[in-house]
Scaffold this motif. Structure first.
Motif, PDB file in Angstrom:
ATOM      1  N   MET A 163     -18.035   2.023   5.222  1.00  0.00           N
ATOM      2  CA  MET A 163     -17.206   1.368   5.941  1.00  0.00           C
ATOM      3  C   MET A 163     -17.536   1.390   7.232  1.00  0.00           C
ATOM      4  O   MET A 163     -17.673   0.125   7.882  1.00  0.00           O
ATOM      5  CB  MET A 163     -16.076   2.361   5.854  1.00  0.00           C
ATOM      6  N   LEU A 164     -18.350   2.399   7.873  1.00  0.00           N
ATOM      7  CA  LEU A 164     -18.833   1.936   9.163  1.00  0.00           C
ATOM      8  C   LEU A 164     -20.131   1.328   9.234  1.00  0.00           C
ATOM      9  O   LEU A 164     -20.121   0.237  10.288  1.00  0.00           O
ATOM     10  CB  LEU A 164     -19.407   3.485   9.773  1.00  0.00           C
TER      11      LEU A 164
ATOM     12  N   LEU B  11       0.778  -1.023  -0.037  1.00  0.00           N
ATOM     13  CA  LEU B  11      -0.153  -0.173  -0.015  1.00  0.00           C
ATOM     14  C   LEU B  11       0.874   1.338  -0.052  1.00  0.00           C
ATOM     15  O   LEU B  11       0.726   2.289  -0.500  1.00  0.00           O
ATOM     16  CB  LEU B  11      -0.976   0.124   1.297  1.00  0.00           C
TER      17      LEU B  11
ATOM     18  N   LEU C  96     -12.736   5.150  14.586  1.00  0.00           N
ATOM     19  CA  LEU C  96     -12.834   4.610  13.106  1.00  0.00           C
ATOM     20  C   LEU C  96     -12.172   3.365  13.066  1.00  0.00           C
ATOM     21  O   LEU C  96     -12.893   2.380  12.253  1.00  0.00           O
ATOM     22  CB  LEU C  96     -12.595   5.469  12.029  1.00  0.00           C
ATOM     23  N   GLY C  97     -10.921   3.372  13.499  1.00  0.00           N
ATOM     24  CA  GLY C  97     -10.192   1.912  13.690  1.00  0.00           C
ATOM     25  C   GLY C  97     -10.603   0.879  14.123  1.00  0.00           C
ATOM     26  O   GLY C  97     -10.226  -0.352  14.315  1.00  0.00           O
ATOM     27  N   ARG C  98     -11.883   1.075  14.902  1.00  0.00           N
ATOM     28  CA  ARG C  98     -12.572   0.015  15.619  1.00  0.00           C
ATOM     29  C   ARG C  98     -12.930  -1.076  14.778  1.00  0.00           C
ATOM     30  O   ARG C  98     -12.820  -2.259  15.052  1.00  0.00           O
ATOM     31  CB  ARG C  98     -13.845   0.625  16.377  1.00  0.00           C
ATOM     32  N   THR C  99     -13.677  -0.569  13.578  1.00  0.00           N
ATOM     33  CA  THR C  99     -14.231  -1.486  12.697  1.00  0.00           C
ATOM     34  C   THR C  99     -13.450  -2.040  11.559  1.00  0.00           C
ATOM     35  O   THR C  99     -13.887  -2.865  10.754  1.00  0.00           O
ATOM     36  CB  THR C  99     -15.674  -1.141  12.379  1.00  0.00           C
ATOM     37  N   LEU C 100     -12.612  -1.236  11.225  1.00  0.00           N
ATOM     38  CA  LEU C 100     -11.845  -1.469   9.855  1.00  0.00           C
ATOM     39  C   LEU C 100     -10.305  -2.000  10.005  1.00  0.00           C
ATOM     40  O   LEU C 100      -9.633  -1.915  10.800  1.00  0.00           O
ATOM     41  CB  LEU C 100     -11.667   0.082   9.229  1.00  0.00           C
ATOM     42  N   ALA C 101     -10.121  -3.107   8.999  1.00  0.00           N
ATOM     43  CA  ALA C 101      -9.132  -3.538   8.831  1.00  0.00           C
ATOM     44  C   ALA C 101      -7.867  -2.434   8.634  1.00  0.00           C
ATOM     45  O   ALA C 101      -8.437  -1.419   7.860  1.00  0.00           O
ATOM     46  CB  ALA C 101      -8.935  -4.618   7.747  1.00  0.00           C
TER      47      ALA C 101
ATOM     48  N   ARG D  71     -13.735  -7.191   5.082  1.00  0.00           N
ATOM     49  CA  ARG D  71     -13.853  -7.680   6.417  1.00  0.00           C
ATOM     50  C   ARG D  71     -13.375  -6.902   7.376  1.00  0.00           C
ATOM     51  O   ARG D  71     -13.229  -5.429   6.996  1.00  0.00           O
ATOM     52  CB  ARG D  71     -12.151  -8.841   6.606  1.00  0.00           C
ATOM     53  N   ARG D  72     -13.696  -7.050   8.560  1.00  0.00           N
ATOM     54  CA  ARG D  72     -13.637  -6.291   9.624  1.00  0.00           C
ATOM     55  C   ARG D  72     -12.213  -6.552  10.380  1.00  0.00           C
ATOM     56  O   ARG D  72     -11.462  -7.598  10.169  1.00  0.00           O
ATOM     57  CB  ARG D  72     -14.563  -6.373  10.913  1.00  0.00           C
ATOM     58  N   ALA D  73     -11.652  -5.784  11.086  1.00  0.00           N
ATOM     59  CA  ALA D  73     -10.414  -5.884  11.756  1.00  0.00           C
ATOM     60  C   ALA D  73     -10.388  -7.059  12.505  1.00  0.00           C
ATOM     61  O   ALA D  73     -11.537  -7.231  13.182  1.00  0.00           O
ATOM     62  CB  ALA D  73      -9.676  -4.731  12.633  1.00  0.00           C
TER      63      ALA D  73
ATOM     64  N   LEU E   8     -17.906   6.686   1.250  1.00  0.00           N
ATOM     65  CA  LEU E   8     -17.054   5.639   1.543  1.00  0.00           C
ATOM     66  C   LEU E   8     -17.169   5.320   3.159  1.00  0.00           C
ATOM     67  O   LEU E   8     -17.089   4.454   3.524  1.00  0.00           O
ATOM     68  CB  LEU E   8     -15.656   6.185   0.940  1.00  0.00           C
ATOM     69  N   ILE E   9     -17.219   6.404   3.691  1.00  0.00           N
ATOM     70  CA  ILE E   9     -17.078   6.474   5.108  1.00  0.00           C
ATOM     71  C   ILE E   9     -18.441   5.621   5.712  1.00  0.00           C
ATOM     72  O   ILE E   9     -18.461   4.827   6.627  1.00  0.00           O
ATOM     73  CB  ILE E   9     -17.140   7.911   5.809  1.00  0.00           C
TER      74      ILE E   9
ATOM     75  N   ASP F  61      -5.643  -1.589   5.883  1.00  0.00           N
ATOM     76  CA  ASP F  61      -5.608  -1.095   4.753  1.00  0.00           C
ATOM     77  C   ASP F  61      -6.933  -0.360   4.521  1.00  0.00           C
ATOM     78  O   ASP F  61      -6.850   0.814   3.813  1.00  0.00           O
ATOM     79  CB  ASP F  61      -5.563  -1.950   3.408  1.00  0.00           C
ATOM     80  N   TYR F  62      -8.122  -0.797   4.943  1.00  0.00           N
ATOM     81  CA  TYR F  62      -9.066  -0.014   4.822  1.00  0.00           C
ATOM     82  C   TYR F  62      -9.028   1.261   5.557  1.00  0.00           C
ATOM     83  O   TYR F  62      -9.498   2.493   4.989  1.00  0.00           O
ATOM     84  CB  TYR F  62     -10.580  -0.742   5.351  1.00  0.00           C
TER      85      TYR F  62
ATOM     86  N   ALA G  32      -6.604   2.959   6.331  1.00  0.00           N
ATOM     87  CA  ALA G  32      -5.274   3.747   5.611  1.00  0.00           C
ATOM     88  C   ALA G  32      -6.169   4.563   4.458  1.00  0.00           C
ATOM     89  O   ALA G  32      -5.866   5.698   4.432  1.00  0.00           O
ATOM     90  CB  ALA G  32      -4.363   3.069   4.824  1.00  0.00           C
ATOM     91  N   ILE G  33      -7.062   3.748   3.719  1.00  0.00           N
ATOM     92  CA  ILE G  33      -7.852   4.690   2.829  1.00  0.00           C
ATOM     93  C   ILE G  33      -8.656   5.746   3.407  1.00  0.00           C
ATOM     94  O   ILE G  33      -8.724   6.812   2.987  1.00  0.00           O
ATOM     95  CB  ILE G  33      -8.621   3.661   1.705  1.00  0.00           C
ATOM     96  N   VAL G  34      -9.434   5.290   4.599  1.00  0.00           N
ATOM     97  CA  VAL G  34     -10.374   6.342   5.328  1.00  0.00           C
ATOM     98  C   VAL G  34      -9.532   7.483   5.516  1.00  0.00           C
ATOM     99  O   VAL G  34      -9.981   8.591   5.312  1.00  0.00           O
ATOM    100  CB  VAL G  34     -11.085   5.596   6.230  1.00  0.00           C
TER     101      VAL G  34
END
Lengths: 298, 299
Positions: free
Chosen positions: A283-284, A93, B78-83, A296-298, A279-280, B85-86, B88-90
């Motif tokens: 994503m949310l 990336l 926001l980092g709670r739910t996102l992997a 996928r989620r983290a 996008l936001i 690389d996602y 990073a883009i946000v």
């Protein structure tokens, strides 16, 4: 209303062509190639270069530009991204951010900062049910639709297309069942780069060839890819269409009178933020994409 | 020549703070913040807007720090739910949105022309004294930043952050609150970047949307990769090296016949080539991160 539909169709065509490739390469090579959107201005500038250098017609020049961009996409993957993905997708990336900025700086060095038009005759628009559509826009919609249909026919009906879908679903299994995954990835990067370049050429026909083209495309294209589900080209096309309609509609809605106040429109300058807000929200609320594939989620 | 050296050290110190801040996020915690320039911009514009309305620079810096912390909380949540690389883009999208806002809200931010003529904190008849005052304060700030960040990585919290980078799921299963850790880290890293932004604005006495392009984030990433991800000293060395290349390539046009309108993009190309080369051949950087090793095999 017709005008909104026409503008949306043009916008959706351009977004889809770029988004399909990003979705495919993200699905196949497992990293988000931010530099992908820069293949659009790269293709448009190369087309312009070939037209001017060899005194070719626009069609031949554009085809050469598209093929050249596809090759550059393959070379970048094989020589650069492939090695970085082995370290981690985060490294890839960062590398794609670097390539993205290098492409912009390279074009600026070679072609200068000011936008340039493609050599096209200016023709009167066609009035159509209270709306105006230019001949260029008609051509853009026609070419994009044809290419997208051809792409999906290839993906769904041919042997290579089936292999691509296998690699996207499970690369290890595909390799084990005798599919040459390296060759498939090369195909994917060539087609993706070429389609992004075509998107750039079409966008340039409709507007001008400019340096900002790629950067301006980044947010809506990434939004479309994630909304549609990473690795799902059909999802990206659907999401691009939705996004295009929303972008055009939101500028047309009088929010003031809807909420019972003064006339208030979303300022035109903020239309670029629509992709971002979409996008936001996606994503949310639904990081797996609105159609539920991938992500996928983290 | 002396002027240039002073400028180079001062600007390297300012970017060094940005690099240390990004190193806390990306190098230590593994959070790929592609919108680092937004934190920088919050500090820069807070200082600029306060100065434009006749406020003291101290007020501007403080407002920048507070707003950046709040933004850090939002971005961290926001980092709670996102992997990774996602996320990073946000963050990249957030930074672009911030730039869009400051470009368009001209009444506050001066629009595309930005805010100029911002009075700095140091006043003296001698320009040399002012430059040395800047040099001293920026280097001191960088030293303080370095000290705080270095200590932070040595605490238990720092170890949790590094575990978060290597094994996010394991961190969670060990009972650490991952979101809270990310938010806390961003509340430390964001104000550092904001202070760097304030320093930059007051030092150059100008801020505009042109300073908030993704290229700035990319410069800071190059500093990290060149210096060595996860190593605070590396981040600072990286900042000096990249500034040396970036500011030094300004003189290329005196040596080679380069048209002046291309000088800017050639500088970016050189930086891009540096980053690419490091990613390919020395991805651990000049100063690789040194981790304490437990001799598990020796027993």
């Amino acid at each position: 209303m017709f005008q909104v539909l026409i503008d949306s169709a043009v916008r959706a065509s351009e977004l889809s062509l770029v988004a399909i490739g990003l979705s495919l390469t993200w699905g196949v090579a497992k990293f988000a190639n931010i530099a992908h959107v820069q293949y659009a201005p790269l293709g448009a500038y190369l087309a312009l270069l070939f037209v001017n250098m060899f005194a070719l017609g626009l069609v031949v020049g554009a085809i050469m530009g598209i093929l050249a961009t596809g090759l550059i996409g393959v070379l970048l993957y094989r020589a650069f991204f492939r090695r970085l993905v082995r370290a981690s997708s985060a490294t890839a990336l960062i590398g794609s951010l670097a390539i993205s900025i290098v492409i912009t700086a390279g074009i600026q060095t070679a072609a200068g900062p000011s936008p340039r038009p493609l050599p096209l005759p200016i023709l009167p628009g066609i009035a159509f049910g209270g709306a105006i559509i230019t001949r260029t826009q008609l051509i853009v919609i026609a070419i994009a639709t044809t290419v997208i249909i051809m792409f999906f026919a290839g993906l769904m009906l041919t042997k290579v297309g089936r292999s691509i879908r296998c690699v996207m679903a499970n690369a290890d299994l595909a390799e084990a069942s005798g599919i040459d995954t390296a060759r498939i990835k090369t195909h994917v990067f060539f087609v993706s780069g070429g389609m992004a370049a075509l998107g750039g050429v079409l966008l340039a026909m409709d507007t001008t060839v400019s340096l900002e083209m790629g950067t301006v495309l980044l947010l809506p294209v990434v939004a479309a890819v994630i909304m549609g589900g990473v690795g799902s080209p059909l999802g990206s096309v659907a999401a691009a269409a939705i996004l295009a309609v929303v972008e055009n509609l939101i500028l047309d809605i009088d929010f003031g009178s809807l909420l019972g106040g003064e006339t208030t429109y979303v300022p035109l300058n903020y239309s670029a933020a629509i992709g971002f807000v979409a996008l936001i929200l996606v994503m949310l609320l639904k990081p797996q994409g609105i159609f539920g594939f991938g992500g996928r989620r983290a | 020549m002396l002027d240039f050296v002073i400028y180079l050290v001062t600007i390297s110190a300012i970017y060094g703070m940005l690099a240390v801040s990004l190193n806390l996020q990306t190098g230590v915690t593994g959070l790929l913040n592609f919108g680092q320039v937004a934190f920088f911009g919050v500090g820069a514009y807070a200082t600029g807007i306060v100065a434009l309305n006749g406020g003291s620079w101290i007020v501007g810096v403080l407002i920048g720090v507070v707003v950046a912390s709040l933004l850090g909380i939002v971005v961290g949540r926001l980092g709670r739910t996102l992997a990774a690389d996602y996320w990073a883009i946000v963050t990249l999208a957030l930074a672009e949105c911030f730039r869009l806002i400051v470009t368009n809200e001209s009444a506050w931010t001066g629009g595309p022309q930005g805010i100029g003529g911002i009075p700095g904190p140091f006043a003296s008849d001698s320009a040399l004294i002012v430059s040395f005052a800047w040099l001293g304060s920026c280097v001191a700030l960088l030293a303080a930043t370095y000290f705080v960040s270095q200590r932070l990585t040595e605490t238990q919290f720092g170890r949790v952050l590094r575990l978060l980078r290597e094994q996010p799921l394991l961190t969670e299963s060990l009972g650490h609150n991952v979101t809270a850790a990310k938010v806390r880290l961003l509340m430390i890293a964001a104000p550092i970047a904001a202070i760097a932004g304030s320093c930059y604005t007051l030092y150059i006495s100008f801020i505009g949307p042109g300073q908030l392009l993704p290229i700035e984030t990319f410069l800071v990433f190059t500093m990290l990769i060149v210096g060595g991800m996860g190593n605070m000293r590396g981040a600072i060395v990286g900042a000096v090296v990249v500034q040396l290349i970036y500011s030094g390539s300004r003189f290329l046009k005196d040596v080679f016949p380069i048209p002046p309108e291309n000088a800017g993009s050639i500088r970016v190309l050189i930086i891009g080539a540096t980053l690419t080369a490091f990613l390919l051949w020395r991805s651990e950087g000049l100063f690789p991160e040194r981790l304490r090793k437990l001799d598990a095999d020796r027993s």
